[in-house]
Design a protein around this motif. Sequence first.
Motif, PDB file in Angstrom:
ATOM      1  N   GLY A 127     -16.276 -16.423 -71.934  1.00  0.00           N
ATOM      2  CA  GLY A 127     -17.259 -15.410 -72.260  1.00  0.00           C
ATOM      3  C   GLY A 127     -16.952 -14.054 -71.631  1.00  0.00           C
ATOM      4  O   GLY A 127     -15.881 -13.818 -71.060  1.00  0.00           O
ATOM      5  N   HIS A 128     -17.945 -13.178 -71.713  1.00  0.00           N
ATOM      6  CA  HIS A 128     -17.797 -11.803 -71.225  1.00  0.00           C
ATOM      7  C   HIS A 128     -17.442 -11.761 -69.739  1.00  0.00           C
ATOM      8  O   HIS A 128     -16.613 -10.943 -69.310  1.00  0.00           O
ATOM      9  N   GLU A 129     -18.047 -12.623 -68.950  1.00  0.00           N
ATOM     10  CA  GLU A 129     -17.812 -12.604 -67.506  1.00  0.00           C
ATOM     11  C   GLU A 129     -16.358 -12.891 -67.159  1.00  0.00           C
ATOM     12  O   GLU A 129     -15.825 -12.369 -66.175  1.00  0.00           O
ATOM     13  N   ALA A 130     -15.708 -13.701 -67.975  1.00  0.00           N
ATOM     14  CA  ALA A 130     -14.296 -13.998 -67.724  1.00  0.00           C
ATOM     15  C   ALA A 130     -13.445 -12.747 -67.916  1.00  0.00           C
ATOM     16  O   ALA A 130     -12.496 -12.505 -67.160  1.00  0.00           O
ATOM     17  N   LEU A 131     -13.782 -11.929 -68.902  1.00  0.00           N
ATOM     18  CA  LEU A 131     -13.055 -10.674 -69.125  1.00  0.00           C
ATOM     19  C   LEU A 131     -13.285  -9.704 -67.971  1.00  0.00           C
ATOM     20  O   LEU A 131     -12.361  -9.020 -67.533  1.00  0.00           O
ATOM     21  N   VAL A 132     -14.512  -9.638 -67.497  1.00  0.00           N
ATOM     22  CA  VAL A 132     -14.827  -8.758 -66.375  1.00  0.00           C
ATOM     23  C   VAL A 132     -14.057  -9.200 -65.123  1.00  0.00           C
ATOM     24  O   VAL A 132     -13.520  -8.363 -64.383  1.00  0.00           O
ATOM     25  N   THR A 133     -13.976 -10.503 -64.903  1.00  0.00           N
ATOM     26  CA  THR A 133     -13.227 -11.025 -63.755  1.00  0.00           C
ATOM     27  C   THR A 133     -11.760 -10.641 -63.844  1.00  0.00           C
ATOM     28  O   THR A 133     -11.139 -10.249 -62.851  1.00  0.00           O
ATOM     29  N   LEU A 134     -11.190 -10.732 -65.041  1.00  0.00           N
ATOM     30  CA  LEU A 134      -9.796 -10.344 -65.245  1.00  0.00           C
ATOM     31  C   LEU A 134      -9.612  -8.857 -64.972  1.00  0.00           C
ATOM     32  O   LEU A 134      -8.656  -8.443 -64.291  1.00  0.00           O
ATOM     33  N   ALA A 135     -10.528  -8.037 -65.495  1.00  0.00           N
ATOM     34  CA  ALA A 135     -10.429  -6.584 -65.299  1.00  0.00           C
ATOM     35  C   ALA A 135     -10.523  -6.231 -63.817  1.00  0.00           C
ATOM     36  O   ALA A 135      -9.808  -5.348 -63.329  1.00  0.00           O
ATOM     37  N   LYS A 136     -11.399  -6.930 -63.085  1.00  0.00           N
ATOM     38  CA  LYS A 136     -11.549  -6.667 -61.656  1.00  0.00           C
ATOM     39  C   LYS A 136     -10.309  -7.098 -60.877  1.00  0.00           C
ATOM     40  O   LYS A 136      -9.919  -6.442 -59.895  1.00  0.00           O
ATOM     41  N   ALA A 137      -9.676  -8.186 -61.309  1.00  0.00           N
ATOM     42  CA  ALA A 137      -8.447  -8.616 -60.650  1.00  0.00           C
ATOM     43  C   ALA A 137      -7.366  -7.557 -60.814  1.00  0.00           C
ATOM     44  O   ALA A 137      -6.565  -7.309 -59.902  1.00  0.00           O
ATOM     45  N   ARG A 138      -7.351  -6.914 -61.976  1.00  0.00           N
ATOM     46  CA  ARG A 138      -6.372  -5.846 -62.237  1.00  0.00           C
ATOM     47  C   ARG A 138      -6.584  -4.660 -61.311  1.00  0.00           C
ATOM     48  O   ARG A 138      -5.656  -4.178 -60.670  1.00  0.00           O
ATOM     49  N   THR A 139      -7.826  -4.173 -61.221  1.00  0.00           N
ATOM     50  CA  THR A 139      -8.076  -2.977 -60.417  1.00  0.00           C
ATOM     51  C   THR A 139      -8.111  -3.277 -58.920  1.00  0.00           C
ATOM     52  O   THR A 139      -7.946  -2.365 -58.108  1.00  0.00           O
ATOM     53  N   SER A 140      -8.325  -4.533 -58.554  1.00  0.00           N
ATOM     54  CA  SER A 140      -8.325  -4.862 -57.118  1.00  0.00           C
ATOM     55  C   SER A 140      -6.946  -4.603 -56.518  1.00  0.00           C
ATOM     56  O   SER A 140      -6.836  -4.245 -55.336  1.00  0.00           O
ATOM     57  N   GLU A 141      -5.901  -4.776 -57.311  1.00  0.00           N
ATOM     58  CA  GLU A 141      -4.553  -4.473 -56.835  1.00  0.00           C
ATOM     59  C   GLU A 141      -4.395  -2.972 -56.608  1.00  0.00           C
ATOM     60  O   GLU A 141      -3.730  -2.542 -55.668  1.00  0.00           O
ATOM     61  N   TRP A 142      -4.983  -2.171 -57.496  1.00  0.00           N
ATOM     62  CA  TRP A 142      -4.959  -0.715 -57.303  1.00  0.00           C
ATOM     63  C   TRP A 142      -5.636  -0.356 -55.981  1.00  0.00           C
ATOM     64  O   TRP A 142      -5.103   0.439 -55.203  1.00  0.00           O
ATOM     65  N   GLU A 143      -6.822  -0.923 -55.776  1.00  0.00           N
ATOM     66  CA  GLU A 143      -7.600  -0.581 -54.592  1.00  0.00           C
ATOM     67  C   GLU A 143      -6.893  -1.004 -53.313  1.00  0.00           C
ATOM     68  O   GLU A 143      -6.951  -0.296 -52.298  1.00  0.00           O
ATOM     69  N   ALA A 144      -6.229  -2.148 -53.361  1.00  0.00           N
ATOM     70  CA  ALA A 144      -5.501  -2.604 -52.178  1.00  0.00           C
ATOM     71  C   ALA A 144      -4.355  -1.643 -51.851  1.00  0.00           C
ATOM     72  O   ALA A 144      -4.136  -1.305 -50.683  1.00  0.00           O
ATOM     73  N   GLU A 145      -3.645  -1.194 -52.876  1.00  0.00           N
ATOM     74  CA  GLU A 145      -2.553  -0.249 -52.650  1.00  0.00           C
ATOM     75  C   GLU A 145      -3.091   1.094 -52.166  1.00  0.00           C
ATOM     76  O   GLU A 145      -2.509   1.733 -51.282  1.00  0.00           O
ATOM     77  N   PHE A 146      -4.214   1.524 -52.747  1.00  0.00           N
ATOM     78  CA  PHE A 146      -4.829   2.781 -52.301  1.00  0.00           C
ATOM     79  C   PHE A 146      -5.207   2.692 -50.829  1.00  0.00           C
ATOM     80  O   PHE A 146      -4.975   3.636 -50.062  1.00  0.00           O
ATOM     81  N   GLU A 147      -5.806   1.580 -50.419  1.00  0.00           N
ATOM     82  CA  GLU A 147      -6.223   1.415 -49.023  1.00  0.00           C
ATOM     83  C   GLU A 147      -5.028   1.493 -48.079  1.00  0.00           C
ATOM     84  O   GLU A 147      -5.122   2.083 -47.000  1.00  0.00           O
ATOM     85  N   ARG A 148      -3.900   0.915 -48.482  1.00  0.00           N
ATOM     86  CA  ARG A 148      -2.703   0.990 -47.646  1.00  0.00           C
ATOM     87  C   ARG A 148      -2.260   2.444 -47.473  1.00  0.00           C
ATOM     88  O   ARG A 148      -1.924   2.878 -46.366  1.00  0.00           O
ATOM     89  N   ARG A 149      -2.267   3.184 -48.564  1.00  0.00           N
ATOM     90  CA  ARG A 149      -1.850   4.586 -48.493  1.00  0.00           C
ATOM     91  C   ARG A 149      -2.858   5.431 -47.717  1.00  0.00           C
ATOM     92  O   ARG A 149      -2.480   6.337 -46.969  1.00  0.00           O
ATOM     93  N   TYR A 150      -4.128   5.138 -47.929  1.00  0.00           N
ATOM     94  CA  TYR A 150      -5.171   5.889 -47.226  1.00  0.00           C
ATOM     95  C   TYR A 150      -5.076   5.670 -45.719  1.00  0.00           C
ATOM     96  O   TYR A 150      -5.200   6.616 -44.931  1.00  0.00           O
TER      97      TYR A 150
END
Length: 268
Positions: free
Chosen positions: A107-130
């Motif tokens: 369902g919809h929640e599975a897509l949201v979970t996938l999308a969040k997994a994608r951007t969580s990698e961005w945020e982790a890399e941003f935190e390292r740089r920050y």
Amino acid sequence: MNARTDAHASDSTRERLIEAISVDGPIAAGDLAERFHLTGAAIRRHLSQLHAEGIIEEKEAPNRPRGRGRPRKEFVLAAKAPDTDANSRECESLALLAMRELERAGGHEALVTLAKARTSEWEAEFERRYERENARGEVPPSKRVRLVIDLLKELGYAASLRPVTVTVGPPGKDGASTRTLTTVQMCQGRCPVQDIAAKHPELCEVETAALSRMLGVPVQRLSTRAAGAHVCTTHLTPAMSAAIAESMAEGELASDVTTDLLTEGRKP
């Protein structure tokens, strides 16, 4: 200069023009000619070819008074630029199939979970740089937003900042002029998942939330390429905009854009 050298120079100019239009579009032919030191005839030839191939589109310049001559045209990256890479098309087809099957199973929640997994990698890399920047001293808003923009560029988004002159309130009854303020918008002239996001807007919604967390302020997504706009536009808070404008030189921001808060369309 032999024919092979001529062709290489033409390809290089073409690539630089596409990059400039994706980042700074809408942008006029004259501005591109000046930036790349091209004659009027040369820039028209390049732009005509890119337009004929469906890579760029013409837009009538907004908020410019109409004179007796033709309205000024500006160029943006086409919303549906042709994809000549068969591998890219196959990967996109596979991604769409995978998301369809995922939605069917979870369902919809599975897509949201996938999308969040994608951007969580961005945020982790941003935190390292920050954290690296923070170890050297306080990180001002201008540096924080630059970290986000640099990360987005590496991910395949053509990201930039643009100052926007915003009209605040209607003219006073006594004829006094309206107040204006300069705010800042983050623009993305290219989206690597544009066609997928058009069918699954969860990607855009989760991406916007991730941008807000990385920037440390609330943001508002005004438009997206996935919904048909020529650029994804994210509005930053007035407080952060003021801090960025104050600490950055005028030339560091992309070309000036003028808009009216009272009439600006806000739906993606």
